[in-house]
Design an enzyme around this catalytic site. Structure first.
Site, PDB file in Angstrom:
ATOM      1  N   ASP A   9       5.061  56.274 -10.507  1.00 54.53           N
ATOM      2  CA  ASP A   9       6.287  55.603 -10.945  1.00 54.53           C
ATOM      3  C   ASP A   9       7.339  55.647  -9.841  1.00 54.53           C
ATOM      4  O   ASP A   9       7.960  56.684  -9.600  1.00 54.53           O
ATOM      5  CB  ASP A   9       6.805  56.285 -12.208  1.00 54.53           C
ATOM      6  CG  ASP A   9       8.095  55.670 -12.733  1.00 54.53           C
ATOM      7  OD1 ASP A   9       8.541  54.639 -12.188  1.00 54.53           O
ATOM      8  OD2 ASP A   9       8.668  56.233 -13.688  1.00 54.53           O
ATOM      9  N   PHE A  57       2.216  51.413  -8.675  1.00 55.58           N
ATOM     10  CA  PHE A  57       1.798  52.062  -9.917  1.00 55.58           C
ATOM     11  C   PHE A  57       0.637  51.254 -10.484  1.00 55.58           C
ATOM     12  O   PHE A  57       0.841  50.217 -11.111  1.00 55.58           O
ATOM     13  CB  PHE A  57       2.964  52.097 -10.903  1.00 55.58           C
ATOM     14  CG  PHE A  57       2.811  53.110 -12.008  1.00 55.58           C
ATOM     15  CD1 PHE A  57       1.794  54.050 -12.007  1.00 55.58           C
ATOM     16  CD2 PHE A  57       3.711  53.131 -13.069  1.00 55.58           C
ATOM     17  CE1 PHE A  57       1.659  54.987 -13.018  1.00 55.58           C
ATOM     18  CE2 PHE A  57       3.595  54.056 -14.094  1.00 55.58           C
ATOM     19  CZ  PHE A  57       2.565  54.985 -14.070  1.00 55.58           C
ATOM     20  N   TYR A  71      14.972  35.345  -6.723  1.00 61.05           N
ATOM     21  CA  TYR A  71      14.658  33.947  -6.984  1.00 61.05           C
ATOM     22  C   TYR A  71      15.883  33.285  -7.607  1.00 61.05           C
ATOM     23  O   TYR A  71      16.636  33.927  -8.338  1.00 61.05           O
ATOM     24  CB  TYR A  71      13.448  33.823  -7.923  1.00 61.05           C
ATOM     25  CG  TYR A  71      13.063  32.384  -8.221  1.00 61.05           C
ATOM     26  CD1 TYR A  71      12.553  31.569  -7.207  1.00 61.05           C
ATOM     27  CD2 TYR A  71      13.233  31.838  -9.485  1.00 61.05           C
ATOM     28  CE1 TYR A  71      12.217  30.247  -7.461  1.00 61.05           C
ATOM     29  CE2 TYR A  71      12.892  30.523  -9.754  1.00 61.05           C
ATOM     30  CZ  TYR A  71      12.386  29.725  -8.733  1.00 61.05           C
ATOM     31  OH  TYR A  71      12.071  28.409  -8.986  1.00 61.05           O
ATOM     32  N   SER A  94       1.320  46.508  -3.972  1.00 62.83           N
ATOM     33  CA  SER A  94      -0.074  46.249  -4.326  1.00 62.83           C
ATOM     34  C   SER A  94      -0.402  44.814  -4.723  1.00 62.83           C
ATOM     35  O   SER A  94      -1.574  44.438  -4.774  1.00 62.83           O
ATOM     36  CB  SER A  94      -0.501  47.191  -5.462  1.00 62.83           C
ATOM     37  OG  SER A  94       0.393  47.076  -6.554  1.00 62.83           O
ATOM     38  N   VAL A 115       2.968  31.653  -8.698  1.00 65.52           N
ATOM     39  CA  VAL A 115       2.250  32.225  -9.841  1.00 65.52           C
ATOM     40  C   VAL A 115       2.104  33.721  -9.618  1.00 65.52           C
ATOM     41  O   VAL A 115       1.463  34.172  -8.667  1.00 65.52           O
ATOM     42  CB  VAL A 115       0.863  31.583 -10.004  1.00 65.52           C
ATOM     43  CG1 VAL A 115       0.136  32.203 -11.205  1.00 65.52           C
ATOM     44  CG2 VAL A 115       0.993  30.077 -10.190  1.00 65.52           C
ATOM     45  N   TYR A 135      16.294  31.531 -16.687  1.00 63.12           N
ATOM     46  CA  TYR A 135      16.116  32.372 -15.509  1.00 63.12           C
ATOM     47  C   TYR A 135      17.465  32.752 -14.897  1.00 63.12           C
ATOM     48  O   TYR A 135      18.019  33.793 -15.220  1.00 63.12           O
ATOM     49  CB  TYR A 135      15.190  31.720 -14.461  1.00 63.12           C
ATOM     50  CG  TYR A 135      14.682  32.759 -13.482  1.00 63.12           C
ATOM     51  CD1 TYR A 135      13.445  33.364 -13.675  1.00 63.12           C
ATOM     52  CD2 TYR A 135      15.464  33.201 -12.423  1.00 63.12           C
ATOM     53  CE1 TYR A 135      12.993  34.375 -12.824  1.00 63.12           C
ATOM     54  CE2 TYR A 135      15.017  34.198 -11.562  1.00 63.12           C
ATOM     55  CZ  TYR A 135      13.790  34.778 -11.767  1.00 63.12           C
ATOM     56  OH  TYR A 135      13.377  35.783 -10.931  1.00 63.12           O
TER      57      TYR A 135
END
Length: 397
Positions: free
Chosen positions: A110, A73, A224, A49, A273, A234
């Site tokens: 879910d 979800f 990533y 989505s 972003v 990260y």
């Protein structure tokens, strides 16, 4: 109602249906401008989505005329209460897909649960028989394990000791120092349980056992890596440990798919972003500097450009899928170019509240952030009344 953005920290509490629809249309038009690819024909997108998942669904449908099923979800709309942006994105996508004569249905719930996996299996059996591409693009802060019922919560923490460095409040532009204490072993394990590869493997196992994966089927999950600047919080932090697990899982899934000549890949994508990245200290400042450099060089990409390139030049390249020494697809290649990273590192040393407006692209960051929720989108009249109640055409009960 007239819908305006209301923010709290790194999230926006409202979303705009027409803005979201215009965003989806812009992405569709980009994919169509690139021409058709001899790509997938029946596609399941888990986490369909927003972000890379939505871009994957758009690229499959409008770049290869694929039938798509999306699992997500999202919060539906109600009178006086806007839906979450992913709901509006999906409603727009399925409307545009139907207008183009493309199959598009979805399941809201879910994705970690056995119930949603079974609903998806039943829908594929009934409508598509088999799928030839499965995209796994879930981004969730918590997961309830379908077998044990235990709920795990992820954390954004370093592992190798305390961490301090610059960050920016992208709403105010104030650059400050953030300090984060290291995660303990339980927090590390919980983050891996949420964001690692276990659920991806569960999905593929369930689909294969139901004979729903076509011969030669491909599955892709997104990851990533990033530069040394962001490593402590990260790639060498809790998220990175989860990504290590995700990447290792790809090899196990490939073994699982050998008898149907299938393959699992992890695609390492560019920093962009997203709702998730906005929550990670240091990342907003890094992205604002990265955007400035990459836009100046003419190599900046958003989600849809990234995924279009992934399909055209990697997943469905005529000469096979190019991978790095660890078997990963690298579409972060432009971000990680030496000249790009050298410039970002130099700018990082100069970054302060005063200098950032000139040396960074904080306005671009903020625009992308609000675009996620359907705001600050060109061609949308935000002073006009809009119907906040929007149905998703292909939503399965």
């Amino acid at each position: 109602m007239i819908i305006s953005p209301r923010t709290r920290g790194f999230i926006c509490l409202t979303s705009h249906p027409e803005g979201c629809a215009q965003n989806v249309l812009t992405q569709i038009n980009y994919v169509k401008s690139q021409g058709l690819t001899d790509g997938p024909k029946k596609v399941l997108v888990i986490g369909a989505s927003t972000g890379f998942g939505l871009a994957s669904r758009i690229t499959s449908a409008f770049g290869s005329n694929a039938s798509t099923i999306g699992v997500y979800f999202e919060k539906p709309s109600a009178p006086g209460k806007p839906a979450s942006p992913g709901w509006y994105n999906t409603a727009a996508f399925e409307t545009f897909a139907n207008e183009a004569g493309l199959y598009a249905k979805s399941i809201n719930g879910d994705a970690f649960s056995n119930e949603i996996k079974q609903k998806t299996i039943d829908l594929i059996k009934a409508d598509l028989e088999q799928v030839d591409l499965v995209i796994y693009s879930l981004a969730s802060p918590r997961r309830t394990h379908p077998a044990t019922g235990e709920t795990f919560n992820s954390v954004l923490k370093p592992i190798e000791g305390s961490f301090s460095d610059k960050t920016v409040d992208f709403h105010t532009g104030i650059v400050s120092t953030v300090s984060i204490e290291p995660a303990n072993e339980e927090e590390i394990a919980n983050t891996v349980a949420v964001m690692g590869g276990e659920d991806w493997e569960m999905w593929i196992t369930a689909l294969k056992e139901a004979n729903l994966l076509a011969p030669g089927a491909t599955t892709v999950a997104y990851s990533y890596i990033g530069p040394a600047l962001t490593e402590p919080v990260y790639r060498k932090g809790t998220i990175g440990r989860a990504k290590d697990h995700l990447e290792a899982t790809a090899f196990g899934i490939t073994d699982l798919l050998k008898d149907i000549n299938g393959k699992a890949y992890v695609s390492v994508n560019k920093a962009l972003v997203t709702q998730a990245s906005s929550a990670i200290p240091v990342i907003p400042l890094y992205i604002s500097l990265l955007y400035k450099v990459m836009k100046a060089k003419g190599i900046h990409e958003g989600c849809i450009e990234q995924i279009s390139r992934l399909f055209k030049e990697n997943l469905y390249a005529k000469d096979g899928v190019p991978v790095d020494e660890k078997g990963r697809i690298r579409i972060d290649d432009w971000e990680m170019r030496e000249d790009v990273q050298n410039e970002v590192t130099a700018l990082w040393a100069e970054a302060t509240t005063e200098t950032l407006p000139a040396i960074g692209d904080l306005e671009g960051y903020k625009t992308d952030f609000f675009n996620l929720f359907g705001f600050e989108v060109p061609k949308v009249d935000y002073n006009a009344d809009v119907n906040e109640v929007v149905e998703v055409p292909g939503l399965q009960a």
